[in-house]
Design a protein around this motif. Structure first.
Motif: not given
Length: 372
Positions: A174-199
């Protein structure tokens, strides 16, 4: 802009009342079956649930290192449990002295979070070019999975990680910046394996937010996650090296996961993620290349990349079905496109409200617009 692309954008721009209705639908799909799971599950066979219940009570001592840093959902459940217990003691006084109020709080928090992920998946389907009716069918398909029931009904933290994956694909499409920011902020606190989604985010989220800004956000989020880990380690007196050792131990699951994936039992486990809804995708492959291109041409490298990220999760965890469910956002998008564009489902009358011809092979993809 083509007439088809204009129709896609009209469908994607829903009013808040319409979005609320979709959210209520998602809650309704989850709540009944997840409630049964919450009431009847035998917690004595699940060390994961016992770990998160202890964390919600503020007891980190003895919690497995794999779980102890995923504090967001347990803390939210603890906050919800306080008012819930006031009501619970009046309705079920015989249960109020044990873990039942806290279990109910997890059920409420996880159902709300997973329904939010479902709403994002619905909107993502619209941005892919699916009709609202087809997107609703896809929403029901992914939220009736046995893993959705498991995640919503039990004291687990997978609901937040599902929300992270739903935010990721929604932000890219969608191109939603707020959604991307929320994803990055929440990701590392949800599970450590977020490191594979970051790239994946850095690569495919470029059109939403350039990689230097993403990298800065990732650094800030990682710093916050490190602060949480330091605080938790201080509570239990655990050395930092324990986390590193735990991460390396997951590599030992690779051989087991590969053997299981190619076994009869493993194939059955993969099929059970979305059950007979897999057959809808198989139906979409019929009719020749031109017919397949009508819906498959709207997918691309981001979806394949996300599938690869999910595969890494599956191989490292050894839990093929539970980790495979992380592909739900991409599966929902593909399912909704098949139902929208493939002639086999024309009798459902769930196609786009436009007289424009269906997307043919080589036709341009519907234009991506910035989310409002």
């Amino acid at each position: 802009m083509t007439e088809l692309a204009a129709s896609v954008l009209r469908n994607a721009r829903l009013r808040w009342r319409q979005l609320l209705l979709v959210y209520v639908l998602a809650v309704g799909v989850l709540a009944g079956s997840a409630y049964t799971m919450y009431v009847h599950f035998d917690f004595s066979h699940s060390p994961d649930t016992r770990s998160y219940l202890r964390m919600a009570r503020g007891e980190f001592e003895g919690v497995r290192v794999t779980h102890r840093y995923r504090v967001v959902v347990p803390l939210a459940a603890a906050a919800v449990a306080w008012p819930v217990e006031k009501v619970y003691v009046r309705l079920w006084p015989q249960r109020a002295s044990n873990e039942w109020p806290l279990r109910l709080a997890f059920y409420l928090v996880n159902t709300a979070l997973l329904a939010g992920a479902g709403l994002l998946m619905f909107r993502t389907c619209l941005f892919y070019g699916a009709s609202p009716g087809a997107a609703a069918v896809a929403l029901v398909a992914v939220l009736t999975s046995r893993w959705a029931v498991y995640i919503a009904g039990l004291p687990l933290v997978d609901s937040l990680y599902m929300l992270v994956f739903a935010l990721a694909l929604y932000a890219v499409r969608s191109g939603s910046v707020p959604a991307l920011v929320a994803c990055i902020v929440l990701g590392p606190h949800a599970k450590e394996s977020f490191v594979f989604l970051a790239p994946w985010l850095l690569l495919f989220g470029q059109r939403t937010l350039r990689w230097p800004a993403q990298a800065a956000l990732l650094a800030v989020s990682a710093g916050l996650a490190y602060g949480v880990r330091h605080w938790v380690d201080a509570q239990v007196g655990a050395p930092p090296q324990e986390s590193v050792n735990n991460a390396l131990e997951h590599l030992e699951n690779l051989g087991y996961s590969l053997r299981r994936m190619f076994s009869i039992k493993g194939v059955g486990e993969l099929f059970s993620i979305f059950g007979f809804f897999w057959l809808v995708l198989l139906a979409g492959l019929r009719g020749g290349s031109a017919m397949r291109q009508r819906w498959f041409g709207l997918l691309g490298w981001p979806e394949l990349g996300l599938a690869a990220v999910v595969l890494v999760h599956m191989l490292l965890s050894g839990d093929l079905g539970r980790m495979g469910y992380l592909a739900a956002p991409a599966f929902a998008a593909a399912l909704s496109l098949v139902i929208t564009y493939h002639p086999a489902f024309a009798w459902l009358r769930l196609s786009l409200a436009t007289d424009a011809p269906l997307v043919e092979s080589g036709a341009p993809r519907p234009e991506t617009a910035q989310a409002r």
